[in-house]
Write an enzyme that holds these catalytic residues in place. Structure first.
Site, PDB file in Angstrom:
ATOM      1  CG  HIS A  41      -1.875  -0.838   1.539  1.00 38.85           C
ATOM      2  ND1 HIS A  41      -3.056  -0.912   2.261  1.00 38.85           N
ATOM      3  CD2 HIS A  41      -3.104  -1.317   0.416  1.00 38.85           C
ATOM      4  CE1 HIS A  41      -3.965  -2.728   1.257  1.00 38.85           C
ATOM      5  NE2 HIS A  41      -3.448  -2.290   0.387  1.00 38.85           N
ATOM      6  CG  HIS A  73      -2.713  -7.583   2.226  1.00 36.98           C
ATOM      7  ND1 HIS A  73      -1.822  -6.615   3.821  1.00 36.98           N
ATOM      8  CD2 HIS A  73      -2.970  -6.144   1.516  1.00 36.98           C
ATOM      9  CE1 HIS A  73      -1.089  -5.570   3.648  1.00 36.98           C
ATOM     10  NE2 HIS A  73      -1.906  -4.622   2.117  1.00 36.98           N
ATOM     11  CB  CYS A  95       4.054 -11.555   6.145  1.00 32.57           C
ATOM     12  SG  CYS A  95       4.596 -11.078   7.420  1.00 32.57           S
ATOM     13  CD  GLU A 125      -3.291  -8.878   8.330  1.00 30.37           C
ATOM     14  OE1 GLU A 125      -2.735  -7.977   8.310  1.00 30.37           O
ATOM     15  OE2 GLU A 125      -3.430  -9.799   8.973  1.00 30.37           O
ATOM     16  CB  THR A 160      -0.733  -9.187  10.924  1.00 26.28           C
ATOM     17  OG1 THR A 160      -1.066  -8.715  10.031  1.00 26.28           O
ATOM     18  CG2 THR A 160      -0.575 -10.803  11.045  1.00 26.28           C
ATOM     19  CB  SER A 216      -0.054   2.051   4.246  1.00 25.98           C
ATOM     20  OG  SER A 216       0.146   1.250   5.898  1.00 25.98           O
ATOM     21  CG  ASN A 218       1.145  -0.107   8.453  1.00 24.79           C
ATOM     22  OD1 ASN A 218       1.923   0.606   8.561  1.00 24.79           O
ATOM     23  ND2 ASN A 218       1.142  -1.120   7.183  1.00 24.79           N
ATOM     24  CB  SER A 259       3.763  -0.018   3.070  1.00 24.11           C
ATOM     25  OG  SER A 259       3.215   0.350   3.508  1.00 24.11           O
TER      26      SER A 259
HETATM   27  S1  SF4 Z   1       3.595  -5.184   9.138  1.00 22.22           S
HETATM   28 FE1  SF4 Z   1       3.571  -7.072  10.602  1.00 22.22          FE
HETATM   29  S2  SF4 Z   1       2.750  -9.237   9.391  1.00 22.22           S
HETATM   30 FE2  SF4 Z   1       1.561  -7.022   7.993  1.00 22.22          FE
HETATM   31  S3  SF4 Z   1       3.849  -7.408   6.412  1.00 22.22           S
HETATM   32 FE3  SF4 Z   1       4.935  -6.170   7.844  1.00 22.22          FE
HETATM   33  S4  SF4 Z   1       6.098  -7.808   9.408  1.00 22.22           S
HETATM   34 FE4  SF4 Z   1       4.565  -8.980   8.160  1.00 22.22          FE
END
Ligand code: SF4
Length: 282
Positions: A41, A73, A95, A125, A160, A216, A218, A259
């Site tokens: 992302h 993902h 991952c 994911e 995750t 993204s 995260n 990312s």
């Molecule tokens: S955030 Fe964590 S689960 Fe997602 S790709 Fe990165 S290491 Fe893997």
């Protein structure tokens, strides 16, 4: 103006691994390489890979020939099956931590637990985790607490990139209904490290800048954590950073999603440092 960078920021293990797999495949030059959906992302990184020859498809059959990269993902079993049927070489960059969440959800369902996934229902994911349980796991939305019969055998896994606090909130709710409650804490270490570092940094600064793709999950979570503590701005590139954000600021923090490349993070830091110098001279 002082500029501080979070202790943990930028590319995580899973993203680096996916980029490495693609890099190797492109370098090998043995036919077309496609990714199923955008590899990560991050629009800027994806555009650069496109320039190097990485194609993007929305379904395995679209790729027709060559290698198909499964992004970090992950995808459900049906997509693997379709890729095999289309005669594609599968490069699985799912991952390891995502695989662990898929496996945990699947195991719980097979053992007869009513299984919940704490995450965003439409995130790829989460869609893939549900697919690995044959559609039997349910997505837990903390805003719409799902009805659960008393005395149930329950299990929980997390997307995750979820916030640990959200997982805790979900498990406390489910505990009210559970005869048995099993929890697989599948929030990955990279996520926790970045979130904790962002929170710590947000407490030390007047302004926090979060760098990463608008899609993204995260990165958006880092921006959300920051905005609960201090003035926070989410940008994808250095060009989006505005001088007015730093007027009167003594300390500025910068963090980046999993990312976001080091290059883009450095560009943002350099721009903020330059803007800080300009403001000091005015
Ligand atoms: S955030 Fe964590 S689960 Fe997602 S790709 Fe990165 S290491 Fe893997």
């Amino acid at each position: 103006m002082e500029v501080l960078v979070a202790e943990y920021a930028g590319f995580c293990y899973g993203v680096k691994r996916a980029l490495g797999i693609v890099d190797e495949a492109l370098e090998a030059g043995q036919g077309p390489v496609s990714s199923l959906g955008p590899l990560i992302h991050n629009r800027q990184v994806v555009d650069r890979l496109k320039d190097r020859g990485l194609a993007e498809v929305t379904a395995p059959a679209e790729a027709e020939t060559g290698a198909l990269v499964i992004r970090s993902h992950g995808v459900g079993p049906q997509a693997f099956e379709e890729a095999r049927e289309s005669g594609l070489t599968i490069l699985d960059a799912t991952c390891t931590f995502v695989k662990r969440a898929q496996q945990a959800a699947r195991d719980f369902v097979e053992q007869g637990f009513e299984t919940f996934i704490v995450g965003e229902a439409d995130h790829p994911e989460v869609v893939a985790i549900v697919a690995w349980t044959d559609g039997q796991a349910r997505v837990f939305d903390p805003l719409q607490e799902p009805p659960v019969p008393k005395g149930s055998k329950l299990a929980v896994v997390a997307q995750t990139t979820q916030n640990l606090a959200t997982l805790q909130q979900a498990t406390s709710y489910l505990l009210n209904y559970a005869r048995e409650l099993h929890i697989a804490n599948t929030v990955c270490g990279a996520t926790t490290n970045r979130q904790q570092a962002a929170e710590k940094l947000a407490r030390q600064v007047d302004v926090l800048v979060v760098v990463g793709g608008y899609h993204s999950a995260n990165t958006r979570r880092l921006a959300q954590i920051g905005s609960e503590i201090t003035t926070t701005h989410h940008v994808e590139t250095a060009e989006e950073v505005k001088p007015s954000w730093f007027e009167g600021a003594g300390r500025v923090g910068v963090t980046a999603g999993a990312s976001t490349s080091q290059e883009i993070l450095d560009e943002v830091v350099q721009r903020i440092v330059a803007l800080g110098k300009q403001l000091e001279q005015e």
